[in-house]
Motif scaffolding. Structure first.
Motif, PDB file in Angstrom:
ATOM      1  N   PHE A 117     -10.542  81.123 -19.391  1.00 52.35           N
ATOM      2  CA  PHE A 117      -9.220  80.795 -19.049  1.00 52.35           C
ATOM      3  C   PHE A 117      -9.249  79.769 -20.251  1.00 52.35           C
ATOM      4  O   PHE A 117      -9.795  79.032 -20.861  1.00 52.35           O
ATOM      5  CB  PHE A 117      -8.780  80.034 -18.177  1.00 52.35           C
ATOM      6  CG  PHE A 117      -8.355  81.605 -16.594  1.00 52.35           C
ATOM      7  CD1 PHE A 117      -9.619  81.559 -16.167  1.00 52.35           C
ATOM      8  CD2 PHE A 117      -7.489  81.673 -16.134  1.00 52.35           C
ATOM      9  CE1 PHE A 117      -9.948  82.332 -15.120  1.00 52.35           C
ATOM     10  CE2 PHE A 117      -7.448  82.927 -15.400  1.00 52.35           C
ATOM     11  CZ  PHE A 117      -8.581  83.574 -14.563  1.00 52.35           C
ATOM     12  N   HIS A 174      -5.550  78.469 -20.097  1.00 51.45           N
ATOM     13  CA  HIS A 174      -5.650  76.870 -19.655  1.00 51.45           C
ATOM     14  C   HIS A 174      -5.708  77.356 -18.198  1.00 51.45           C
ATOM     15  O   HIS A 174      -4.278  77.733 -17.361  1.00 51.45           O
ATOM     16  CB  HIS A 174      -3.616  77.411 -19.851  1.00 51.45           C
ATOM     17  CG  HIS A 174      -2.906  77.072 -21.555  1.00 51.45           C
ATOM     18  ND1 HIS A 174      -3.634  76.111 -21.900  1.00 51.45           N
ATOM     19  CD2 HIS A 174      -2.848  77.775 -22.154  1.00 51.45           C
ATOM     20  CE1 HIS A 174      -3.666  76.273 -23.354  1.00 51.45           C
ATOM     21  NE2 HIS A 174      -2.629  77.488 -23.648  1.00 51.45           N
ATOM     22  N   PRO A 175      -7.309  77.012 -17.434  1.00 51.45           N
ATOM     23  CA  PRO A 175      -6.910  76.663 -16.042  1.00 51.45           C
ATOM     24  C   PRO A 175      -6.204  76.034 -15.060  1.00 51.45           C
ATOM     25  O   PRO A 175      -6.021  74.918 -16.290  1.00 51.45           O
ATOM     26  CB  PRO A 175      -8.123  76.722 -16.283  1.00 51.45           C
ATOM     27  CG  PRO A 175      -8.953  75.971 -16.853  1.00 51.45           C
ATOM     28  CD  PRO A 175      -8.161  76.123 -17.929  1.00 51.45           C
ATOM     29  N   PRO A 176      -5.847  76.875 -14.346  1.00 49.74           N
ATOM     30  CA  PRO A 176      -5.092  75.573 -12.952  1.00 49.74           C
ATOM     31  C   PRO A 176      -5.919  75.013 -12.976  1.00 49.74           C
ATOM     32  O   PRO A 176      -7.380  74.599 -12.867  1.00 49.74           O
ATOM     33  CB  PRO A 176      -4.652  76.431 -12.091  1.00 49.74           C
ATOM     34  CG  PRO A 176      -5.275  77.429 -11.797  1.00 49.74           C
ATOM     35  CD  PRO A 176      -6.214  77.293 -13.252  1.00 49.74           C
TER      36      PRO A 176
END
Ligand SMILES: Nc1ncnc2c1ncn2[C@@H]1O[C@H](COP(=O)(O)OP(=O)(O)OP(=O)(O)O)[C@@H](O)[C@H]1O
Ligand SMILES: [Mg+2]
Lengths: 406, 255
Positions: free
Chosen positions: B84, B86-88
């Motif tokens: 990703f 911008h992974p959470p």
């Protein structure tokens, strides 16, 4: 205060409603249910063994420095295996130690409300735990207050004392038989952490739908003393209200409260932790994680009152909502009475974030599995301050109770 | 491996991708360039089947199966994976837990296997014990993503800017692991894995050889070609000019 004066005060507070929580008709619950003593914990009826386990009690007493079991209104088992440790019913302890009466109602005023008054006027035992000065009892003491009879009112007064430079680790479980439809638990607990001493108190509440619970706890912490409370509640409860308070009276006294609540069914909870920072440089940390689902109603409170120079306190309340019919109020409060203080709080209530579920699904989990991982993570507070073995065990107990609800 | 036909995608009621065609064969690695906001991440999220990315037209076929309507985890089971952009952050879920999950293990401990994998990416045990992405630096996020893919070992891997914000040494390290994940060290005929890499700087392309490159503009693949040439044109002349050059070459070819 003489015994007579105490009783008079209690009498006057008999109808005094509590500041928080719905009013309970104490008269509907009976005392006087007596049971025979046991020679060992595994003599406890087989049908209740699981309830003990669920409250974190080890029936074999393996890796325990002492065990205490009260069933309804009788103390049925009490044993100590460790020099420097005392464990017995409060009733016996008052007979054995003349000085002990000085400790009664010292941390929790007897006229706090009708529940404390009731415990004075119609007390049914409770436990007394004490570590002698300088003795570090690293192996945990276990105690369990068990309710097995319908309509019972269990009214205990617990006194816990860690003398100077001693250490005490307590696992305590409150549990109720699956067969009980309705019962009341009133528990007054007064903790005394003397100079340089430490108490860790890991409490698992394993209640059921019909239980009404009103604990009243307070802790007095002297110079360099430390108190750590870990509270876990994962089962439904009809009505629970409590607001344990730590008085950090000594220099550098420290108090930590960690609370994990999974509220489901028709559970109604009003629970908080309070620290009064009186001592110079005293510190407190209040952490809570609350999940509310089904029709649960939860009020999660936290309060820090700063009175001593350079005191420092922090509150972190996090909530997770899993249903539209549940309700969660998060109420952190700070009170400062001088300038050289550092008090802070953070509170947040959220839902299981879609983005987090998708991230986990991108690693191969189904939506349900992902949700469960997130919930587990949310409740997963790293418990600090416990000896390694106890920390591992607490984690295991936590996993076990979580498994049951998920 | 992957066929995308005439794809159109809406996010929040807005069309982001349109008229998109793309074929990635088994053993191939493609690289995708494009300006900010042109829809690159949207394409990857759509391929993984995230619900807010609505396919309004077209089909996606993966390993011969029409997966257009598949939920994410079914696609992952078939062999898709992604790092990703911008992974959470997930509180209470450790990077080590993510590695176990990616590996499909029910394991709760962060054991020797996980530690050994992490070591290859210069990731310490302490780091494995941190809540995933919580306070990770830009470069740490990238390495953590690659570590999870290493555990997952998918057949088709999408990398969303694996090189953004990564220092030179770590780019080399990440490039090495990516090459391995994508069978780049094997003879072309022996390659089973495929990949799609999004990059802005192209710096990762110095460490991993791609077979084909594309430029995306406003949700379409505006031009495709040899990676070296496209990379050079994009870096030297910009996206628009690169696409113009591309179009001119096509005309020349046609003549
Ligand atoms: N959830 C959303 N809601 C609204 N708009 C969105 C959403 N997700 C993406 N978009 C929009 O879609 C467009 C494409 O976004 P996308 O993330 O795919 O771009 P990108 O090519 O990956 O850009 P970058 O190079 O900056 O990463 C942008 O205009 C973006 O704002
Ligand atoms: Mg992007």
């Amino acid at each position: 205060m003489t015994k007579k004066e105490t009783i008079e005060r209690a009498e006057r507070a008999k109808r005094k409603k509590a500041a928080l929580g719905e009013d309970i008709a104490i008269g509907e619950y009976m005392t006087g249910k007596e049971h025979q003593s046991l020679n060992s914990l595994d003599e406890f009826p087989a049908e209740y063994q699981q309830d003990l386990l669920d409250a974190g009690i080890e029936p074999t007493e393996k890796d325990r420095s002492g065990s205490f079991l009260q069933r309804d209104c009788s103390v049925v088992f009490s044993t100590v295996k460790y020099p420097g440790l005392e464990l017995m019913s409060t009733t016996d302890a008052l007979k054995e130690h003349d000085w002990l009466k000085e400790y009664l109602w010292k941390a929790v005023p007897v006229d706090t409300d009708k529940y404390t008054a009731e415990v004075e006027l119609d007390q049914t035992h409770g436990y007394f735990i004490r570590s002698e000065a300088g003795k570090k009892v690293t192996m945990p003491v276990q105690s369990c207050l068990f309710i097995s009879s319908d309509k019972i009112g269990q009214k205990v007064h617990n006194i816990i004392i860690a003398e100077e430079d001693s250490e005490l680790h307590i696992i305590t479980g409150c549990s109720v038989s699956h067969a009980v439809n309705s019962a009341l638990h009133l528990g007054v607990s007064e903790f005394f952490v003397k100079k340089g001493a430490k108490i860790t108190f890991t409490m698992i509440h394993n209640w059921s739908r019909g239980m009404v619970v009103r604990p009243r706890s307070a802790v007095m912490i002297e110079d360099d003393g430390a108190f750590i409370s870990n509270y876990i509640l994962m089962t439904p409860v009809k009505s629970l209200q409590m607001y344990p308070t730590a008085y950090c009276v000594g220099r550098n006294a420290r108090a930590t409260f960690q609370t994990i609540i999974y509220a489901h069914g028709d559970t109604k909870i009003d629970s908080g932790s309070r620290a009064v920072l009186r001592g110079e440089g005293s510190r407190s940390e209040i952490i809570s994680r609350v999940i509310a689902t089904d029709n649960a109603q939860v009020i999660a409170r936290g309060e820090v009152i700063g009175e001593g120079a350079n005191a420092k306190g922090h509150i972190e309340c996090r909530g997770l909502m899993l249903s539209d019919t549940a309700e969660l109020d998060s109420i952190p409060e700070l009170k400062a009475t001088r300038k050289d203080l550092d008090l802070s709080h953070e509170a947040a209530i959220g839902k299981v974030a879609e983005e987090e579920i998708q991230y986990l699904m991108a690693r191969g989990l189904s939506e349900e599995e992902a949700t469960s991982v997130i919930i587990r993570g949310f409740l997963n507070v790293d418990i600090t301050g416990l000896p390694d073995a106890l920390a591992r065990e607490t984690k295991k107990m936590f996993d076990m109770s979580l498994e049951k609800v998920m | 491996m992957l066929q995308i036909k005439d794809l159109a995608v809406e996010v929040e009621g807005k069309e982001i991708i349109r008229d998109l065609h793309l074929n990635i064969e088994e053993g191939e690695v493609h690289v995708l360039f494009g300006p900010n906001g042109c829809g690159k991440t949207t394409l990857l999220m759509t391929l993984l089947g995230f619900p807010s990315y609505k396919v309004t037209r077209g089909r996606i076929t993966f390993k011969g199966v029409d997966i257009t309507e598949f939920p994410t985890n079914e696609r992952v089971k078939l062999g898709m994976g992604m790092s990703f952009q911008h992974p959470p952050e997930i509180r209470g879920v450790k990077l080590g837990d993510m590695v176990n999950i990616a590996q499909g293990r029910k394991e709760e401990e962060i054991d020797e296997d996980v530690i050994a994998l992490a070591k290859r990416l210069n990731i310490s045990v302490d780091f494995l014990n941190r809540d995933v992405n919580l306070g990770f630096s830009g470069g740490e996020v990238k390495r953590s993503e690659i570590l999870q893919l290493l555990a997952q070992a998918p057949d088709f891997i999408m990398f969303d800017e694996p090189d953004s914000g990564v220092d030179v040494e770590n780019i080399e390290l990440i490039g090495k692991i990516m090459s391995e994940l994508l069978d780049r060290n094997k003879m072309p005929s022996k390659r089973d894995k495929s990949g799609l890499i999004i990059t802005h700087s192209g710096s990762i392309m110095r460490h991993i050889k791609a077979d084909r490159a594309h430029v995306m503009l406003e949700g379409r693949i505006a031009c495709s070609g040899m990676p070296d040439e496209i990379t050079k044109n994009v870096m030297e002349t910009g996206f628009e000019r690169c696409v113009e050059l591309c179009a001119r070459n096509k005309e020349v070819d046609a003549e």
